[in-house]
Write a protein that holds these residues in place. Sequence first.
Motif, PDB file in Angstrom:
ATOM      1  N   ASP A  20       0.839  -1.203   0.000  1.00 25.04           N
ATOM      2  CA  ASP A  20       0.000   0.000   0.000  1.00 25.04           C
ATOM      3  C   ASP A  20       0.867   1.243   0.000  1.00 25.04           C
ATOM      4  N   SER A  21       0.299   2.352  -0.466  1.00 20.95           N
ATOM      5  CA  SER A  21       1.069   3.581  -0.627  1.00 20.95           C
ATOM      6  C   SER A  21       1.516   4.168   0.702  1.00 20.95           C
ATOM      7  N   SER A  22       0.851   3.799   1.802  1.00 19.54           N
ATOM      8  CA  SER A  22       1.245   4.315   3.110  1.00 19.54           C
ATOM      9  C   SER A  22       2.554   3.688   3.560  1.00 19.54           C
ATOM     10  N   HIS A  23       2.652   2.354   3.520  1.00 19.13           N
ATOM     11  CA  HIS A  23       3.911   1.707   3.880  1.00 19.13           C
ATOM     12  C   HIS A  23       5.010   2.024   2.872  1.00 19.13           C
ATOM     13  N   ALA A  24       4.642   2.265   1.605  1.00 21.14           N
ATOM     14  CA  ALA A  24       5.637   2.530   0.560  1.00 21.14           C
ATOM     15  C   ALA A  24       6.175   3.958   0.593  1.00 21.14           C
ATOM     16  N   LEU A  25       5.516   4.853   1.342  1.00 23.49           N
ATOM     17  CA  LEU A  25       5.904   6.267   1.327  1.00 23.49           C
ATOM     18  C   LEU A  25       7.378   6.466   1.657  1.00 23.49           C
ATOM     19  N   LYS A  26       7.846   5.863   2.744  1.00 21.41           N
ATOM     20  CA  LYS A  26       9.229   6.078   3.165  1.00 21.41           C
ATOM     21  C   LYS A  26      10.223   5.224   2.378  1.00 21.41           C
ATOM     22  N   THR A  27       9.709   4.423   1.452  1.00 21.07           N
ATOM     23  CA  THR A  27      10.596   3.720   0.520  1.00 21.07           C
ATOM     24  C   THR A  27      10.727   4.507  -0.774  1.00 21.07           C
ATOM     25  N   GLY A  28      10.140   5.706  -0.808  1.00 15.25           N
ATOM     26  CA  GLY A  28      10.327   6.598  -1.943  1.00 15.25           C
ATOM     27  C   GLY A  28       9.121   6.796  -2.815  1.00 15.25           C
ATOM     28  N   TYR A  29       8.016   6.125  -2.522  1.00 16.25           N
ATOM     29  CA  TYR A  29       6.824   6.224  -3.364  1.00 16.25           C
ATOM     30  C   TYR A  29       6.279   7.652  -3.357  1.00 16.25           C
ATOM     31  N   ASP A  30       5.836   8.134  -4.530  1.00 13.56           N
ATOM     32  CA  ASP A  30       5.282   9.476  -4.681  1.00 13.56           C
ATOM     33  C   ASP A  30       3.768   9.385  -4.557  1.00 13.56           C
ATOM     34  N   PRO A  31       3.174   9.783  -3.425  1.00 13.81           N
ATOM     35  CA  PRO A  31       1.726   9.620  -3.250  1.00 13.81           C
ATOM     36  C   PRO A  31       0.895  10.606  -4.064  1.00 13.81           C
ATOM     37  N   GLU A  32       1.498  11.718  -4.500  1.00 13.26           N
ATOM     38  CA  GLU A  32       0.745  12.670  -5.319  1.00 13.26           C
ATOM     39  C   GLU A  32       0.558  12.152  -6.737  1.00 13.26           C
ATOM     40  N   ARG A  33       1.649  11.698  -7.355  1.00 15.69           N
ATOM     41  CA  ARG A  33       1.573  11.163  -8.716  1.00 15.69           C
ATOM     42  C   ARG A  33       1.202   9.689  -8.718  1.00 15.69           C
ATOM     43  N   GLU A  34       1.285   9.077  -7.523  1.00 13.14           N
ATOM     44  CA  GLU A  34       0.971   7.658  -7.331  1.00 13.14           C
ATOM     45  C   GLU A  34       1.827   6.771  -8.241  1.00 13.14           C
ATOM     46  N   VAL A  35       3.138   7.029  -8.187  1.00 12.48           N
ATOM     47  CA  VAL A  35       4.111   6.236  -8.947  1.00 12.48           C
ATOM     48  C   VAL A  35       5.403   6.137  -8.138  1.00 12.48           C
ATOM     49  N   TRP A  36       6.198   5.121  -8.436  1.00 12.39           N
ATOM     50  CA  TRP A  36       7.567   5.083  -7.936  1.00 12.39           C
ATOM     51  C   TRP A  36       8.411   6.074  -8.741  1.00 12.39           C
ATOM     52  N   PRO A  37       9.372   6.744  -8.124  1.00 14.50           N
ATOM     53  CA  PRO A  37      10.226   7.712  -8.847  1.00 14.50           C
ATOM     54  C   PRO A  37      11.338   6.986  -9.606  1.00 14.50           C
ATOM     55  N   TRP A  38      10.991   6.438 -10.755  1.00 10.24           N
ATOM     56  CA  TRP A  38      11.923   5.568 -11.469  1.00 10.24           C
ATOM     57  C   TRP A  38      13.239   6.265 -11.833  1.00 10.24           C
ATOM     58  N   ARG A  39      13.186   7.520 -12.241  1.00 10.06           N
ATOM     59  CA  ARG A  39      14.430   8.221 -12.601  1.00 10.06           C
ATOM     60  C   ARG A  39      15.335   8.389 -11.396  1.00 10.06           C
ATOM     61  N   ARG A  40      14.744   8.698 -10.268  1.00 13.66           N
ATOM     62  CA  ARG A  40      15.531   8.830  -9.039  1.00 13.66           C
ATOM     63  C   ARG A  40      16.166   7.491  -8.693  1.00 13.66           C
ATOM     64  N   PHE A  41      15.412   6.422  -8.791  1.00 10.33           N
ATOM     65  CA  PHE A  41      15.947   5.097  -8.500  1.00 10.33           C
ATOM     66  C   PHE A  41      17.092   4.743  -9.451  1.00 10.33           C
ATOM     67  N   GLU A  42      16.939   5.144 -10.706  1.00  9.21           N
ATOM     68  CA  GLU A  42      17.996   4.859 -11.686  1.00  9.21           C
ATOM     69  C   GLU A  42      19.285   5.574 -11.311  1.00  9.21           C
ATOM     70  N   ARG A  43      19.158   6.825 -10.858  1.00  9.38           N
ATOM     71  CA  ARG A  43      20.351   7.575 -10.437  1.00  9.38           C
ATOM     72  C   ARG A  43      21.001   6.931  -9.216  1.00  9.38           C
ATOM     73  N   LEU A  44      20.204   6.287  -8.378  1.00  4.73           N
ATOM     74  CA  LEU A  44      20.726   5.629  -7.181  1.00  4.73           C
ATOM     75  C   LEU A  44      21.190   4.200  -7.462  1.00  4.73           C
ATOM     76  N   GLY A  45      21.052   3.769  -8.714  1.00  2.03           N
ATOM     77  CA  GLY A  45      21.481   2.425  -9.080  1.00  2.03           C
ATOM     78  C   GLY A  45      20.545   1.332  -8.609  1.00  2.03           C
ATOM     79  N   LEU A  46      19.255   1.652  -8.465  1.00  5.98           N
ATOM     80  CA  LEU A  46      18.270   0.698  -7.980  1.00  5.98           C
ATOM     81  C   LEU A  46      17.429   0.182  -9.139  1.00  5.98           C
ATOM     82  N   PRO A  47      17.408  -1.112  -9.399  1.00  2.00           N
ATOM     83  CA  PRO A  47      16.613  -1.659 -10.505  1.00  2.00           C
ATOM     84  C   PRO A  47      15.120  -1.568 -10.232  1.00  2.00           C
ATOM     85  N   GLY A  48      14.342  -1.336 -11.277  1.00  4.82           N
ATOM     86  CA  GLY A  48      12.906  -1.173 -11.133  1.00  4.82           C
ATOM     87  C   GLY A  48      12.206  -2.392 -10.579  1.00  4.82           C
TER      88      GLY A  48
END
Length: 475
Positions: free
Chosen positions: A152-180
């Motif tokens: 759920d988006s509540s538990h995912a919030l502090k893992t980086g989930y964007d609750p406004e756009r309701e998506v994971w920040p894929w570009r940010r993850f890519e810069r951090l070297g985190l696979p989708g």
Amino acid sequence: MWMGIDLGTQSVRAVVAGDDGEILGSGSAPLTGRRDGVRHEQRPLDWWTAVCAASRRALRDGPAPRALAVCATSGTVLLGDAAGRPLTPGVMYDDGRAAAEAERAGTSPSWGLPKAMWLLREHGKAAGGAVRVMHQADVVLARLAGTPLPTDSSHALKTGYDPEREVWPWRRFERLGLPGELFPDVVRPGTRIGEVGRAAAEETGIPAGTAVVAGMTDGCAAQIASGSLTVGSWNSVLGTTLVLKGVTSSPVRDPAGVVYNHRAPDGSWLPGGASGVGGGVLTAAFPAVDPAGMDALAGAREPARVVAYPLVATGERFPFVAPEATGFLLGEPASDAEHWLALLTGVGLVERLCLDYLDLLGAQVHDRLTFTGGAVRSGYWSRLRADVLGRPVHIPQYSEPALGMAVLAAYGAGEAGSLQRTAGRMVRLRHVLRPHPTRTAWYTGPYLTLVDELERRGWLPGPVAAHARTRTENA
């Protein structure tokens, strides 16, 4: 009937509630973990074992829930495999080993994202194959359904989930070297996501086919259990530390990052913050006293002549960020009772500053205020806090996060329309505390003294201090 399960730090709690909020069954089971310096881990298998025990106790008198939801600690993560089986220990919300990763990610070490990065660095190769980030609640949901379910988006919030756009920040993850593929699918809280399988039914006693509804973090669960769900309402959860969560029509923008926003099931917003002050300082200062007896002695000595900033440990997160902040006393208590009174009063003063800070950010803060958490067992402390704040306070009859999840389960099953209407039917009010104007006036001086001292130490920003003074003058 509806079931809520709360995965805490020290225990798992399960309740079954009727449509009118009556608690028809409850059970709990203890949890232990491994603490060593900044390290704090728990075994995911222990979470499931405790859920089984707590659920069976809650269901021992035969109530059969139609749906359930699960809440858990915010920021606790681990790595799992494609089948939802844990591959690492659960790294708890207050584990401090991801400091370097937090700096890279631009978040607090208490967030789940830097912990996930640390876990990949430490355990990624040993885990082998495809791994995924899991939250504490995800482990239990996978065992209940027999297959991985969306988080759920509540538990995912502090893992980086964007609750406004309701998506994971894929570009940010890519810069951090985190696979989708590391990150799970996400749904809004209150979404029906599965049902209890036969294997889990045998272990937990929860009937197979019981609907599983996406939950929220424990702080949001407590907000639901408080019944304060109209815009401008706030719930103050006081236990070891202090957490304030409210309801707003839009996200509260905070450039300092002190306040963060959860997305409510109905699309509104649940902003909040967590302070380091709270009841934990009482246990540390007076490890072997009778709290009720100390309350009685303190009540005869109001108002406190000593001003306290009652931090439980080093560092503050709300209403300001100051990693170096420490607790202090301004003045010398003449007795243990006066020291106790100063600590109780100090929590109320910080609580007042938190509300002033939220007002500065433009949050609506003038509707219903509710007190929940372990501190409400002290009627004296609740009355004292109401006097310090100078506003009426609602005390629910039952306010545990597990009840909040039972309410969310009823909402997610689609039985009663809005979450607010469902909570209005299921949350029972114990009483309302009304401040006494004379006593409220006692705390104007101590409040301004605390604001001045926090600013002098360089912890409280000048604009925040100025706004607190202005609100006090205009009260």
